[in-house]
Each structure stands twice: as C-alpha cells, then as structure tokens.
Enzyme design. Structure first.
Site, PDB file in Angstrom:
ATOM      1  N   ASN A 186      64.282  90.817  26.016  1.00  0.00           N
ATOM      2  CA  ASN A 186      63.912  90.016  27.313  1.00  0.00           C
ATOM      3  C   ASN A 186      62.415  89.363  26.917  1.00  0.00           C
ATOM      4  OD1 ASN A 186      62.727  88.971  29.563  1.00  0.00           O
ATOM      5  ND2 ASN A 186      62.883  91.042  30.881  1.00  0.00           N
TER       6      ASN A 186
ATOM      7  N   ARG B 175      68.202  88.106  28.363  1.00  0.00           N
ATOM      8  CA  ARG B 175      67.976  87.936  29.701  1.00  0.00           C
ATOM      9  C   ARG B 175      67.667  86.364  29.673  1.00  0.00           C
ATOM     10  NH1 ARG B 175      62.592  88.093  33.144  1.00  0.00           N
ATOM     11  NH2 ARG B 175      63.606  87.370  35.125  1.00  0.00           N
TER      12      ARG B 175
ATOM     13  N   GLU C  54      67.340  96.344  34.368  1.00  0.00           N
ATOM     14  CA  GLU C  54      67.931  95.014  34.170  1.00  0.00           C
ATOM     15  C   GLU C  54      68.576  94.996  32.704  1.00  0.00           C
ATOM     16  OE1 GLU C  54      65.084  92.113  36.346  1.00  0.00           O
ATOM     17  OE2 GLU C  54      64.058  93.585  35.375  1.00  0.00           O
TER      18      GLU C  54
END
Length: 405
Positions: A9, A94, A381
């Site tokens: 990310n 992501r 996430e």
C-alpha cells in the site's frame, strides 16, 4: 518452500507492506508487517512479526534519502535474508481507483497498467503512488505475478440511481459518476459482521471508516447500497487534509475571484483543508483532542467533523430505510472513544444509547438498550488484498477480466 504473498500500500512518502503465507485452501496468514516512512526525506523502516515484536528498526537519515524503488529493494533484500523457507510467489497492491471496468481483483498486465494510469485524474492524491511499485516490480522482477485490488470495486453493485449525478447524459457515459472508496475496508467489515452478531450480516448497517481519509458506507445484507465518497476521494466527510463535500461554485470562485490556478485549487482542497485547514494546527485528531480545551479552532475542527458524520449518517439511514447497527473502524473509529461518544450522542434520535464504560474500553459493542447497536471492529484492508490476490492466482488465465480499451 512455503509460498508467500507480499501486499503493498504505497503513499506519496510511505510504503506499507505485509507478508502472508499462502497455504492451499487456507486463509492467508500474516507473518510480517512493515512500514517505510519519510521517503525522499529521512527514510525509516520498521518491521514487526506476527506477535507484534519489532524485528527491524532502521533509520537511514536525510543523507541517505531515497524513494519507492530503493525502499522496495530494501524490503526484498530483508525478505531474502529472513526468508525462513518462504518463497515469494506474487505481489498484491491496493489501488484506489478501478474506474467502471475493474470490479474485482485483476492480474496486472501492460494493458491493465495503461488503463489504470488513465484514471490518475480521478484520484490524483493516491493513484500515481499506488501504481509506482507496480512499474518497479515489472522492471525489476518481470516474471513475478502482480495483482491489483481496488477500493472502488466493493461499490460497483450499488443501484444505478445511487451512482448518478444530475448531469447531462454524455458526462455520465464518459465516466462522471459516483464510484465510492475505502471499499477494501468495507469489504473486510462486511465479511466479519456475522462473527460479532449474525443479525448484523443480514441487517441494515452503516460503517464509519474514520481516519485521515474518512467516509461512511451503507450496507444492506453486507452489500454496499450508498456511500459518502463519490467521483473522487474529496467527497463526503471532512478528512485530515481534504475538504469533503463542497459546493461546486466554490471551485469557480477560487479560480475566478481568488485567481488560483487549477493546480493551486486542487492542492488546497486535497492537502490544506479538512481538520488541518479548519484548525490551522494539525490533521491529526489526537493532536486536536490534546489542545482542544485551549485552542478554539481545534475544537471547531472536531465539532465540524462530528457534525458532518451525523449529517451523512442521516442520509444513509434514509437510503437504507432504517438502521440496525453502526460500525466504527479505521484509526479514529477504532481508537478515539471521544469521537465515537460524540457521534452516538448526536445519533440518539435514531435510538442509539451509548454505553460509556464499554466505549471507553474499546467495545466491541459500545451501546446498550433495545435500539440499534454500535460496534468497534478493526479493519484489515491488507488481508482483503491477500485474499483477492490468492483468488486471482487460482483462476484460469482466460477468466481474468481485461480492460475495456
């Protein structure tokens, strides 16, 4: 060798990463989590193992400033040195924006990367940084599979009426519509609701993802039906540095009367507004809480944040036709008991009854009484990215979605 996934990310000056084992038919298991921050200024790397023990803590200093590519090479070198019989088989990323095409995780090809680059104007604060590690891996490790997982995908099944703006048809067909974000977080919360209360998974739930980026999402039986963010990640709630919902006329005023250029106006709305802009002090809720008693502008920023949550909560309750539960998640939602208390007291009209003791201890349930319930549920996430990456790797290549070019 045990196969592992690397989950990334990437931000403008940071690189969050986690490593998961990939057993056959098993839930991915986290073995390391790390953060590179201060990239291009004074990089610092910290890595923790599955128990939370710090296994790497390295300060590179300003003299050794470097960017994402060197950070990724450091991570790769660390993984090789601490492999412990692990073999890296894929990287999951992501990606904030998948546009109208990508409604599920997808293996990255040159065509996919080109399509995602065209979406940069829709998420200028996030998309370029999300894509940079993909380019680096394609250049450095071209045979390593990479998978993109999208924050917009979870909202793709919303009713069409919830995704429309009142604009000419040609603009809507050109992609100007509500997309919604924070979908990886909402997808995780939806996946674990039944573990907290089976009724939640079948009910009308609003999830409050409250962090430096913030939004709300209305779930009906675990599916997104409405959310506060729209065409861009500027919409909805005030955030750490982003303005949230804004009368479009203000943008024209900024350009015409204040003589700001488009880049200046964009920078103000993305990086100089929100909690930072209103308080003039900080974008960090923890800092604002500490000084609020003596700094009226800090108190005003907090009050505006809570007020806007209440306003948007009301709109999502209307979209759902009622509410059975409110879920708090992300940095502020999971850790700031004062914000949760203020939101729930403001939502007493909907039947919420705050349990002060439970809220102070972090829940998970923070209400009492017969009305709708409120919960604190930590989001994950990165696990959703690991799940999505594993799912893509298990598909026959022919079934993987391709971009509509």
């Amino acid at each position: 060798m045990t196969p592992v996934l690397l989950v990334l990310n990437a931000g403008s000056s940071s690189l969050k990463f986690q490593v998961f084992t990939l057993g056959d038919g098993e839930e991915p298991q986290r073995i390391f989590r790390g953060l590179f921050e201060g990239l291009r200024e004074a990089p610092h790397l910290r890595i923790r193992d599955r128990t939370g023990t710090t296994v790497a803590d390295e300060d590179f200093g300003s003299d050794g400033a470097f960017g994402h590519e060197d950070a990724l090479l450091h991570v790769a070198a660390w993984m090789r040195a601490h492999s412990g019989g692990f073999e890296l088989v894929a990287v999951g990323h992501r990606i904030v924006h998948g546009g109208m095409t990508y409604c599920e995780p997808v293996r990255v090809t040159a065509e996919v990367l080109e399509a995602l680059e065209r979406l940069v104007p829709l998420a200028p604060l996030h998309q370029p940084h999300n894509l940079e590690p993909i380019r680096i891996f394609r250049r450095r490790f071209p045979d390593l599979p990479q998978v993109a997982c999208f924050d917009t995908a979870f909202h793709a099944g919303q009713p069409e009426i919830a995704r429309l703006f009142a604009l000419p048809h040609a603009m809507i067909e050109g992609g100007v519509r509500r997309y919604g974000f924070h979908g990886l977080s909402y997808a995780y919360i939806a996946s674990v609701l039944a573990e907290y209360d089976p009724a939640l998974a079948a009910g009308r739930v609003v999830v409050a993802h409250l962090g430096n980026g913030a939004s709300l999402c209305a779930l009906n039986r675990g599916a997104s039906v409405a959310t506060t963010m729209g065409f861009s990640a500027l919409d909805g709630l005030p955030m750490g540095t982003r303005c949230g919902s804004l009368d479009a006329g203000i943008v024209f005023y900024m350009l015409r009367e204040m003589k700001l250029g488009p880049a200046e106006a964009e920078r103000m709305l993305y990086t100089q507004s929100g909690l930072l802009g209103v308080s003039g002090i900080s974008n960090d809720m923890r800092t604002l809480r500490r000084v609020a008693a003596r700094e009226p502008d800090a108190r005003r920023a907090i009050d505006l944040f809570v007020y806007r949550i209440g306003r948007e909560l009301g709109s999502l309750v209307a979209a759902l036709g009622g509410i059975d539960a409110l879920i708090f998640t992300a940095g502020i939602g999971e850790n700031d008991a004062a914000t949760r208390a203020e939101v729930l007291r403001g939502a007493a009209w909907a039947g919420f009854e705050l349990d002060d003791a439970a809220n102070a201890s972090g829940g998970p349930r923070v209400t009492r009484g017969p009305g709708p319930t409120a919960w604190v549920i930590p989001t994950d996430e990165e696990l959703m990215i690991a799940r999505g990456t594993r799912a893509v790797l298990s598909r026959p290549r022919s079934s993987r979605p391709q971009p509509a070019l």
